[in-house]
Write an enzyme that holds these catalytic residues in place. Sequence first.
Site, short mmCIF file in Angstrom:
data_model
loop_
_atom_site.label_atom_id
_atom_site.label_comp_id
_atom_site.label_asym_id
_atom_site.label_seq_id
_atom_site.Cartn_x
_atom_site.Cartn_y
_atom_site.Cartn_z
N TYR A 383 43.05 14.85 8.36
CA TYR A 383 42.37 13.54 8.64
C TYR A 383 43.00 12.65 9.81
O TYR A 383 43.52 12.39 9.29
CB TYR A 383 41.74 13.55 7.85
CG TYR A 383 41.13 12.45 7.24
CD1 TYR A 383 41.68 11.42 6.87
CD2 TYR A 383 41.51 13.54 5.71
CE1 TYR A 383 42.48 11.03 5.82
CE2 TYR A 383 41.97 13.53 4.38
CZ TYR A 383 42.26 11.62 5.13
OH TYR A 383 42.49 11.17 3.81
N ARG A 385 42.73 8.84 10.67
CA ARG A 385 42.24 7.32 9.46
C ARG A 385 42.62 6.83 11.18
O ARG A 385 43.11 5.87 11.56
CB ARG A 385 42.67 7.48 8.15
CG ARG A 385 42.52 6.27 7.95
CD ARG A 385 42.98 6.42 5.98
NE ARG A 385 41.96 6.77 5.41
CZ ARG A 385 41.67 7.48 4.46
NH1 ARG A 385 42.76 7.14 3.99
NH2 ARG A 385 41.37 7.96 3.57
N LYS A 482 36.73 15.15 -0.62
CA LYS A 482 37.22 15.96 -0.08
C LYS A 482 38.38 17.62 -0.74
O LYS A 482 37.45 18.78 -0.77
CB LYS A 482 38.05 15.90 0.85
CG LYS A 482 38.51 14.68 1.77
CD LYS A 482 39.57 13.97 2.48
CE LYS A 482 39.08 12.69 3.07
NZ LYS A 482 39.02 11.42 2.07
#
Length: 793
Positions: A383, A385, A482
Site C-alpha cells: 500500500y 501510506r 490486512k
Amino acid sequence: MKFGQQLRTSLIRDYYFHYISYDDLKNSLKTPYVTPPTADNPHPNRRPWTEEDEKRFVTELEEQLDRVFTFQRVKSGEIVRRIKASEKEVNDVVSKLELQGPRRPSQAHPEAFANVPTEEDFMLLEEDLSDIIADVHDLAKYTQLNYTGFQKIIKKHDKRTDWHLKPVFATRLKAKPFFNDNYDAFIVKLSKLYNLVRTRGSPTRGDSAAGGGQQNFIRQTTKYWVHPDNITELKLIILKHLPVLVFNPSKEFEKKDSAISSIYFDNFDTWELYTGRLKKTEGAEAIRLRWYGGIESEAIFVERKTHREDWTGEKSVKARFVLKEKNVNSFLEGNLTVESIFEKMRREGKKSEKEIEDLEQLAREIQYRVITRRLQPAVRSFYNRTAFQLPGDARVRISLDTELTMVREDNLDGRSRSGSNWRRMDIGIDYPFSQLSPEDVERFPYAVLEVKLQTQAGQEPPEWVKVLTSSHLVEAVPKFSKFIHGTSTLFPTRINLLPFWLPQMDTDIRKPVTHRFGIERPGQSASYSTSDDLDDSDDEEDGDELADGSGQNALANGGRDAAERSGNDRTAEFTRSGNFLDAEERISAAQPENPDDYPIYDSEEEDDDLEESQRIGGWQYRRKLFTRAMKTAGGYFVTGLITLLPRPNPSQSASNGTGVIGGGKVEARKFKAPKGKRIHVPVRVEPKVFFAAERTFLSWLEFSIIIGAIAASLLNFGDYISLLSAWGFTAVACLALLYSMAVYLWRISNIEKRRAARYHDKYGPTLLCLGLLAAVILNFVFRVREDGWFSKG
C-alpha cells in the site's frame, strides 16, 4: 437519485460549462420512432442503431472527453502555479521573521521593525492556502464525477445498442487519463506551507523517522475504511490540523516514498498465526518482514506483533529489528547467528548494551519460532501510506493507506511463486500488479485510516479528531487486519474460519452527510463531499437491483446493487450507514486497471418512459403518474408504520467500550457464512466473565438450598398437608439445581470457545418464580380445604 439528476445537483458552479453533457449524450442514444407515438401505442419501435449513429455518438463522446481532459489539465496547471506563488510568499514572510530573530519592536528604533510580518499577513496567507486547498478538493470531485459519467454513458450505450464501445473507449480514456492524476504531490507541498503559516513560521521540530529509532512502541489504534471518492477530501481536511510526515524534507516527493510492503508468515498445515490473530487469543503473534519504498530497498524490518488481552494489564506490542536483505534467507533458515547480526551495531556503540540485548532476544525468539513452527511466507501486503504527525510528537498520528493489495507468496498448489527465496521477485510497487493471475491477487476497494493516539489515562483526544472519525467520510471497522483479510481471501479452499467483515465486502460504505463537515472556502459555507447523495442503487435500465440484504452488517445498511467482481474488477454497492466501531488493520485501492463501470444511482429508464408519456398526454400519462404517486405514498406509509410501531431500541454503547474515538452507534446484522465456512465474531473474554458465570450459578444454588431447607422443615415438622407441600418445594429445588447446572456448563463451554452466544437467561427466573408460586398456591389450597373454610362459607 438518477445520475443525471445527481450530476446537476453536485456540479461546482464555476465549472458548470466544463462537465460532461450527460443528458445530451443520453438523448443521442435515442433513434427516431418508426411510427409516431399514440395514446394506444406510446412506445412504438425505434429505428435500429446504424453505423452512422455510432459514428455520430462516438464523435460527440470524443468532444466531451476532450473538453473534460483539457479543463482538468488547465485547472491542474493553475493549481501548480498558485502553489508556487504561495510558496514564494510564505518563504518571504518567514525569512523576514527569521531575520528579526527573538527581538521585538521598541520605541527607540521602530523603523527597524517596519517590515516585521504581522498577524494579518499570516491570516491572509492562510486564507490563500485554504482557497488553494478548496480548489484541489473541487478538482478531485470534478474528476470523480466526470469519470463516473463516462462510465455510465458507455454502459448505457452498450445496453441499448448492439455495438460494444467499452473496450474501444477504455483505450481513449488511457490516451487522455484525466482521472489518473495523483494529488499527493499537491498535498505534501500544501501541508508544508500550511503548517508554516498555521504555526506562524515556527513549525514543530523533531525526528520524523518512522522505523529506525523505534524498536518497541505501544499505541492505541482505531481504524476506519474510506471510500476512494473521499480520499483526497480527507487528506485535505487532516493537513489543516497535522502536517504530512516527510522523512526527508530536502528530497522532492516521489510516489515510491510512500510505498510500504510486508510479508506475513504462517504454517500452512495449522494456520496457527492466522487463527490466533483472528480469535485475538492472549499472546497471539503475527510475524512479518517489512520494507519501505521499492524492492531495491536493502533495509528489511523483521517484526513481531503480540496481542495482549486488556485484563492482563498489558498492551499489544509491536517489536522489530532491522536486517540486511542479503541476510534474510540465512536468518530464516537458521544459518545466520543472532550475534553476527548485531556485531556491527555493538562495535559502533550507537545503542546501549541493554538495547542490543533486547534486540538479540527478539531475534532469537523470531528465528526459533520460524524454524520450530515451520513458518513460511504466506501473504504480501502492499500500500501507499500518507502519514500525518508533528515531527517528534507521537501523541496524535494519523495514517491513510491507499491502493492496498494482497498477493500470495506461497509455493502451494504446485506453483513456485517465491521459490526458495523469502519473497517473490516478479512484482515490486507497480500497482495494480496486472501481471499477476486473478487467484494470486486481492485488491481491497477502500483506503484505511488509522488514528493512533498516545494519551494519558482519562485524557480526551482532540476535538477535531472526534469530529473527523464520526463524519460521513469514514466507516469504522472492528478488529480489522490486512493479514487476516489477505489470508482468508487468497486461500479460500484452505481457510474455513472467516472474519466477520468478509461477507460484507459487497456493501458500499458511503453515507449521507450527518453534520456540517468538509472543506470550506474562505468566506463561504462548507463545500460538502458529493458522496452525500451517492447512496442509491444502480442500475440503469435493466432493473437488476438486488434485494435488501439480511444478515449481520457492522458496516452499512440500506439498498444494495451489484457489479462484477473478479480479477481487476470489484463489486461495488451503495447503502447508508450510521454506525461507528473500532478497527485493527487494513487498506485500500482507488481504481484498478481497466476498471469496470462505477455502479451508482438508480435506473433512468422509468424517467424516460414518463417523459415520453407526458409528451403524448392522455390516460397513458395519467396512469403512469398515478402509479408513481401510489408507490411514493406506499413508501411513506410503510416508513410511518415502522416509526409508530413499538419496538425495542438498543442502548448506545459508550465510546470507551467500543474503542472508537467519539463513540457512536453500533449496528449489527446477521450474515450467513458460505457453505463449509464459519464466521468468527470477536468476543471479549476476561477472567471476570468466568467468575460472573460462576457467581450466577452460586446464586441459583443458594435459592435451591433455601427452597430445599423449606421442604425439609415441612417434611419433618408438618402434617399430611405439609408433606404434600414439601414434595412440591423439593421438586422446585431439584429442578432449579439441575437447570442452573446445565446453564452453567453451557455458558462455560461457549465462553471457552469464544462464541458469540446469547448468555442471558430468558426463561430460568420466570420458571423458578412460577414453580414457587405453584408450590405456595397448592399448599394454601390444601390447607384451606382441610380446615373446611369453603364449607363454612
